[in-house]
Motif scaffolding. Structure first.
Motif, mmCIF file in Angstrom:
data_model
loop_
_atom_site.group_PDB
_atom_site.id
_atom_site.type_symbol
_atom_site.label_atom_id
_atom_site.label_comp_id
_atom_site.label_asym_id
_atom_site.label_seq_id
_atom_site.Cartn_x
_atom_site.Cartn_y
_atom_site.Cartn_z
ATOM 1 N N LEU A 668 0.829 -1.208 0.000
ATOM 2 C CA LEU A 668 0.000 0.000 0.000
ATOM 3 C C LEU A 668 0.864 1.260 0.000
ATOM 4 O O LEU A 668 0.529 2.258 -0.648
ATOM 5 C CB LEU A 668 -0.920 -0.005 1.224
ATOM 6 N N SER A 669 1.973 1.196 0.711
ATOM 7 C CA SER A 669 2.905 2.328 0.727
ATOM 8 C C SER A 669 3.491 2.556 -0.666
ATOM 9 O O SER A 669 3.624 3.707 -1.118
ATOM 10 C CB SER A 669 4.024 2.068 1.741
ATOM 11 N N ALA A 670 3.831 1.464 -1.355
ATOM 12 C CA ALA A 670 4.365 1.575 -2.721
ATOM 13 C C ALA A 670 3.310 2.151 -3.661
ATOM 14 O O ALA A 670 3.616 2.985 -4.527
ATOM 15 C CB ALA A 670 4.823 0.205 -3.211
ATOM 16 N N ILE A 671 2.059 1.722 -3.498
ATOM 17 C CA ILE A 671 0.971 2.256 -4.325
ATOM 18 C C ILE A 671 0.812 3.757 -4.091
ATOM 19 O O ILE A 671 0.643 4.538 -5.040
ATOM 20 C CB ILE A 671 -0.348 1.517 -4.008
ATOM 21 N N ARG A 672 0.914 4.168 -2.825
ATOM 22 C CA ARG A 672 0.804 5.601 -2.501
ATOM 23 C C ARG A 672 1.922 6.406 -3.165
ATOM 24 O O ARG A 672 1.683 7.490 -3.708
ATOM 25 C CB ARG A 672 0.847 5.771 -0.974
ATOM 26 N N ARG A 673 3.140 5.866 -3.139
ATOM 27 C CA ARG A 673 4.272 6.581 -3.743
ATOM 28 C C ARG A 673 4.116 6.689 -5.253
ATOM 29 O O ARG A 673 4.403 7.736 -5.842
ATOM 30 C CB ARG A 673 5.587 5.868 -3.406
ATOM 31 N N GLU A 674 3.689 5.612 -5.893
ATOM 32 C CA GLU A 674 3.607 5.621 -7.355
ATOM 33 C C GLU A 674 2.400 6.410 -7.857
ATOM 34 O O GLU A 674 2.466 7.067 -8.892
ATOM 35 C CB GLU A 674 3.550 4.190 -7.894
ATOM 36 N N MET A 675 1.299 6.352 -7.129
ATOM 37 C CA MET A 675 0.106 7.108 -7.520
ATOM 38 C C MET A 675 0.288 8.611 -7.268
ATOM 39 O O MET A 675 -0.320 9.445 -7.931
ATOM 40 C CB MET A 675 -1.107 6.605 -6.728
ATOM 41 N N ARG A 676 1.115 8.923 -6.233
ATOM 42 C CA ARG A 676 1.336 10.318 -5.833
ATOM 43 C C ARG A 676 0.003 11.025 -5.537
ATOM 44 O O ARG A 676 -0.167 12.214 -5.831
ATOM 45 C CB ARG A 676 2.120 11.086 -6.905
ATOM 46 N N SER A 677 -0.946 10.276 -4.981
ATOM 47 C CA SER A 677 -2.260 10.835 -4.706
ATOM 48 C C SER A 677 -2.946 10.014 -3.624
ATOM 49 O O SER A 677 -3.108 8.797 -3.771
ATOM 50 C CB SER A 677 -3.113 10.835 -5.981
ATOM 51 N N ALA A 678 -3.365 10.685 -2.539
ATOM 52 C CA ALA A 678 -4.103 9.993 -1.481
ATOM 53 C C ALA A 678 -5.465 9.533 -1.992
ATOM 54 O O ALA A 678 -5.979 8.486 -1.587
ATOM 55 C CB ALA A 678 -4.267 10.926 -0.278
ATOM 56 N N TRP A 680 -6.306 8.559 -5.103
ATOM 57 C CA TRP A 680 -6.181 7.351 -5.920
ATOM 58 C C TRP A 680 -5.825 6.140 -5.048
ATOM 59 O O TRP A 680 -6.256 5.018 -5.313
ATOM 60 C CB TRP A 680 -5.128 7.547 -7.017
ATOM 61 N N THR A 681 -5.033 6.366 -4.003
ATOM 62 C CA THR A 681 -4.691 5.264 -3.094
ATOM 63 C C THR A 681 -5.933 4.771 -2.367
ATOM 64 O O THR A 681 -6.154 3.562 -2.236
ATOM 65 C CB THR A 681 -3.628 5.719 -2.078
ATOM 66 N N ALA A 682 -6.741 5.714 -1.896
ATOM 67 C CA ALA A 682 -7.994 5.338 -1.234
ATOM 68 C C ALA A 682 -8.917 4.606 -2.198
ATOM 69 O O ALA A 682 -9.583 3.627 -1.823
ATOM 70 C CB ALA A 682 -8.688 6.589 -0.689
ATOM 71 N N PHE A 683 -8.949 5.074 -3.442
ATOM 72 C CA PHE A 683 -9.770 4.399 -4.453
ATOM 73 C C PHE A 683 -9.295 2.965 -4.657
ATOM 74 O O PHE A 683 -10.109 2.036 -4.785
ATOM 75 C CB PHE A 683 -9.701 5.172 -5.776
ATOM 76 N N ALA A 684 -7.970 2.764 -4.690
ATOM 77 C CA ALA A 684 -7.416 1.414 -4.883
ATOM 78 C C ALA A 684 -7.827 0.498 -3.725
ATOM 79 O O ALA A 684 -8.217 -0.657 -3.936
ATOM 80 C CB ALA A 684 -5.892 1.488 -4.979
ATOM 81 N N ILE A 685 -7.761 1.005 -2.486
ATOM 82 C CA ILE A 685 -8.119 0.196 -1.311
ATOM 83 C C ILE A 685 -9.595 -0.195 -1.350
ATOM 84 O O ILE A 685 -9.954 -1.361 -1.167
ATOM 85 C CB ILE A 685 -7.793 0.966 -0.018
#
Length: 709
Positions: A668-678, A680-685
C-alpha cells in the motif's frame, strides 16, 4: 580506496550474467538514494587491486526518459567511475553501439565486452573484433558471459587499464615517488600478467568521426565555452553534445552566465533546425550513419541466413494461436511440480521436523530450567507455532522461484509479455504492463515500483490498480494450507484456478476501469525478443537466494512480531488475565465485532476475521495466526483444525478473498508513492476490498445455490 568499474549496456545484453559471474556471492542489492531503482554492487580482488563493480540499470540511451536512464547517467557523470565496461550484444551490434557512441564521449577509460559471440557464430556471422577496435578506438573483448568464455581475458585487460589509471594518478606525487612506483608496478604487472607487449589503445576514442564538419565544429565551439563549468568539468565533450541536443537536464542545471548563454545560442543558430529535423535528430542520424558504416566493414554475414534454434522455438511459443494456451500449460506444469508430490513431500518433511523434534526439544529444554508457563507458551505456541507454520512451506516457495527464474533467465518472460500484448490491449494496456503484472506473482511491492517504466500516466495508474490481483508469493502458504485441508486430491488444478482467477479478475477490472475512470488512447508497444539462453546454475541460485532472502527476512521480523502480538492478544482477556479459552481473549472480542461482515461469504467466525486483519501486515501471517489460534505447529493438525470450522465451499471462498483483498502495508505504501495521490490510493483500497467481497460472495452463495455448500 577500491577502484570502481561500472557495467553498462542495453536490456537483455547479458550484463547481469557477467556481473554474477564476476562477483558471485559478494554482491549486495539496494536502491539508489531517493529512487526505487535497484542498485547492485559487488566486490572482488584481482591483480593486486580491490575493485567494486556496479551493475547499472539496463538502458538504451543516456538521454533522460526513464528513471533507469537518469540513474545510470547521473552515476556515470557525477561519480565518474575509474572504468566503464560497455556490454554489447553481438547479435544486435548496430542498436547496442548507439549507447557506446554516447559513452565514448564521456572520455572515461572504457572497454567493450562483445557478449553472446557464441550465438553469433551459430548464425554463421563473424565480427572482426580487431577491426572494430580500430574503428572505435576502444578495446574490444569478445565474451560469452553465460559460459564464462573470455571473461578472464576481459578482466585481464580491465585490471591492466586500472593499473594504468593508478599509474597516472601517481604522476602528481613527485618525480622520485613516480620512478619508484613505476618500477614496482612494472615488476608486479610482469609477475601477474606475464608478457605485456600487447598494444593498448588510448582511453579516449576518436569521437569526432561521428558527425559532419558543421555539427562537429559547433560541438567543439560549445565545448570551449563550457569546459570549466560545474556540471561539464571532466565531461566537456558529452556536455557539449547534450547542450547541442537541447538536453533538458543539462540546460536546466548548467550554470551559464548571460554572456556564455548568448555565445551558445549563436553557435546553435549556425546549425539551424528544420520543421522535420531538430538537432537531437541530427545527432541520432549521424551516429547511426557512423555505426552502419562501421558494421558494414566489420560484420560478415553468410549469403543465406541461418535459422537459429531461437527462431525454431519461437515459431511454436509465439504462434498466434498456440502461444497463450502454451503459456498456461507451462504455468500448470510448474504448479503440478510445486504443489504435487515433490513439493508436498518436502513441505511435510519440514513441517514434521518443526512441530515434532524441534518444538518438543524446545519445550523440554525450557521446562527443564523451570521457565514460566506463559514464556513456554510464547516460544512454543506463539513463535514456533506462528513462524514455524509459515516456514514449513519454504520448500514449495523455493521450487516455484526456481522455475520462475528459469523462465526469466531463458528469455521466455519477454515472449510472455509479447504474446500478452494483444489480450491486454482489450483492456487498454500493452505488453509492457505485463512485466509489472508478472512481477506481481513474486511480490506486489517491486511490481508496483516497476510501473515507473511506463511513460503513459493512464497506463501506469491502470497497471497499479490491477497488479495487486496477481497472486504474490506471500499468499502461497495460505493456498497450500487450505488446499491440503480441503482439496488434497486436486492440488495443482485448484492452485492453478486461483492464479487464473486473479488474472481474469485483473482483466475484468481493467476492462471496466478503461471505460469509466481511466479513459484514453492505447499506447504503442515496441520490444526486443532476446535469443533463448540456457540458464546457469550459479545465476539461478543467486536469483532464488535474492527472493528467499526477502521471505526469510520477513519471517524473522514482521512474522515474528506479528506472532508475538497475536499470541498475546489471544492469551489474555481485556482485563489482562491469562485465559485458557481463546474465545474469551482480546483477539476474540476484536474478531467478533467484524465477523458479521464476512458471514455472507461463509466464514463469519472471529478466527477467520482476525486472520484476515493480521494479513495486512504480511499475507503469511494468515497462516501463522491460524497456527496460534488453533494451537497447531504442523500441517496435519492445522488441517484437522480448519476442517472443524470451514467447509470446502467456504474454504474456497476464503481463498478467493485472500487472493483479491488489499495487499500488505508495504505494498500500500508503494501504491501511494507511485500514484502520488491519497485519493487514488484510497480508491485502490476501496476497489480491491469491494472486488474481493463481491467475488467471494458470488463463489459462496453461487455454490450454495448449486448445492455445493
Amino acid at each position: 580506496m577500491p577502484f570502481h568499474i561500472a557495467l553498462l549496456g542495453n536490456p537483455n545484453c547479458g550484463k547481469t550474467t557477467l556481473f554474477n559471474a564476476v562477483t558471485g556471492a559478494s554482491q549486495y542489492v539496494g536502491n539508489w538514494p531517493g529512487v526505487t531503482v535497484e542498485k547492485k554492487e559487488g566486490k572482488f580482488r584481482r591483480g593486486g587491486l580491490d575493485v567494486v563493480m556496479v551493475d547499472l540499470p539496463g538502458i538504451y540511451s543516456l538521454s533522460p526518459y526513464t528513471p533507469e536512464e537518469i540513474v545510470s547517467r547521473q552515476y556515470i557523470t557525477d561519480e565518474q567511475p575509474d572504468l566503464i565496461i560497455d556490454i554489447v550484444d553481438a547479435t544486435n551490434l548496430e542498436r547496442n553501439l548507439y549507447l557506446t557512441t554516447q559513452l565514448a564521449e564521456l572520455g572515461r577509460p572504457m572497454i567493450i565486452a562483445l557478449n553472446m559471440i557464441d550465438m553469433l557464430e551459430r548464425r554463421g556471422i563473424t565480427i572482426d573484433t580487431e577491426g572494430l577496435e580500430k574503428e572505435l578506438g576502444i578495446p574490444v573483448c569478445p565474451i560469452s558471459a553465460s559460459k564464462s568464455t573470455g571473461v578472464d581475458q576481459l578482466l585481464h585487460r580491465a585490471i591492466h587499464m586500472l593499473h594504468d589509471v593508478s599509474h597516472e594518478e601517481d604522476l602528481s606525487k613527485g618525480e622520485g615517488q613516480l620512478k619508484s612506483r613505476a618500477a614496482e608496478l612494472h615488476r608486479e604487472l610482469h609477475h601477474i600478467h606475464g608478457d605485456l607487449h600487447e598494444s593498448h589503445l588510448p582511453y579516449h576514442p576518436i569521437v569526432k568521426s561521428f558527425y559532419d564538419w558543421k555539427v562537429s565544429a559547433a560541438i567543439e565551439a560549445i565545448e570551449d565555452v563550457i569546459r570549466d563549468l560545474p556540471g561539464a568539468s571532466g565531461i566537456p565533450r558529452f556536455a557539449a553534445v547534450k547542450l547541442f541536443e537541447g538536453d533538458p537536464i543539462l540546460v536546466k542545471n548548467l550554470p551559464l552566465s548571460d554572456k556564455q548563454r548568448q555565445m551558445v545560442e549563436e553557435i546553435l543558430n549556425s546549425v539551424p533546425e528544420t520543421p522535420l529535423v531538430d538537432r537531437q535528430m541530427m545527432i541520432a542520424d549521424q551516429r547511426y550513419k557512423f555505426i552502419c558504416g562501421v558494421c558494414s566493414r566489420v560484420v560478415h554475414k553468410p549469403e543465406k541466413p541461418v535459422v537459429t534454434v531461437s527462431d525454431k522455438i519461437d515459431r511454436v511459443l509465439t504462434h498466434k494461436i498456440l502461444a497463450i494456451p502454451l503459456f498456461f500449460v507451462i504455468m500448470l506444469v510448474i504448479f503440478v511440480i510445486t504443489f504435487g508430490p515433490p513439493g508436498s513431500f518436502l513441505t511435510d518433511t519440514v513441517s514434521g521436523f518443526i512441530s515434532g523434534p524441534l518444538t518438543g526439544a524446545v519445550r523440554t529444554g525450557l521446562s527443564s530450567i523451570h521457565t514460566a508457563q506463559w514464556a513456554v507458551s510464547l516460544v512454543c505456541d506463539g513463535i514456533l507455532g506462528g513462524v514455524g507454520s509459515v516456514l514449513s512451506f519454504l520448500p514449495q516457495i523455493m521450487i516455484l522461484f526456481f522455475f520462475l527464474s528459469i523462465l526469466e533467465d531463458s528469455g521466455y518472460m519477454s515472449r510472455a509479455a509479447f504474446i500478452m500484448d494483444r489480450p491486454l490491449r482489450k483492456i487498454g494496456l500493452t505488453g509492457r504492463s505485463f512485466v509489472p503484472m508478472l512481477m506481481g506473482f513474486g511480490c506486489t511491492v517491486p511490481a508496483v515500483m516497476a510501473t515507473r517504466t511506463l511513460e503513459n500516466e493512464r497506463d501506469k495508474r491502470l497497471t497499479v490498480l490491477i497488479t495487486p490481483f496477481m497472486s504474490c508469493s506471500a499468499k502461497m502458504p495460505v493456498y497450500a494450507l487450505f488446499i491440503s485441508a480441503f482439496f488434497a486430491k486436486n492440488k495443482p488444478l485448484v492452485i492453478f484456478s486461483i492464479y487464473l482467477l486473479g488474472i481474469a479478475i485483473a482483466i475484468l477490472a481493467g476492462f471496466v476501469l478503461k471505460r469509466t475512470v481511466l479513459k484514453g488512447e492505447n499506447s504503442t508497444f515496441v520490444m526486443e525478443l532476446p535469443p533463448y539462453r540456457l540458464p546457469t546454475l550459479r545465476g539461478l541460485c543467486i536469483h532464488i537466494w535474492e527472493r528467499l532472502k526477502d521471505f526469510l527476512l520477513k519471517a524473522g521480523t514482521v512474522l515474528l512480531v506479528a506472532s508475538i502480538i497475536i499470541w498475546f492478544l489471544q492469551s489474555f482477556s481485556t482485563s489482562l488475565d491469562m485465559v485458557t479459552d481463546s474465545s474469551d481473549s482480546i483477539l476474540a472480542a476484536i474478531g467478533t465485532a467484524i465477523a458479521p461482515i464476512f458471514a455472507p461469504l461463509g466464514f463469519g467466525f472471529w478466527q477467520a476475521s482476525v486472520a484476515l486483519v493480521s494479513g495486512l501486515a504480511a499475507k503469511e501471517t494468515v497462516v501463522s495466526t491460524f497456527g496460534i489460534l488453533f494451537g497447531t505447529a504442523d500441517e496435519a493438525s492445522s488441517v484437522a483444525a480448519l476442517n472443524s470450522v470451514f467447509t470446502p465451499l467456504s474454504a474456497f471462498s476464503f481463498l478467493v478473498f485472500v487472493l483479491l483483498y488489499i495487499p500488505c502495508f508495504a505494498a500500500l505504501s508503494a501504491i501511494r508513492r507511485e500514484m502520488r495521490s491519497a485519493k487514488w490510493t484510497a480508491f485502490a483500497i476501496v476497489m480491491q476490498l469491494a472486488v474481493a467481497w463481491a467475488a467471494s460472495f458470488l463463489v459462496y452463495q453461487g455454490g450454495r445455490l448449486l448445492g455445493l455448500g
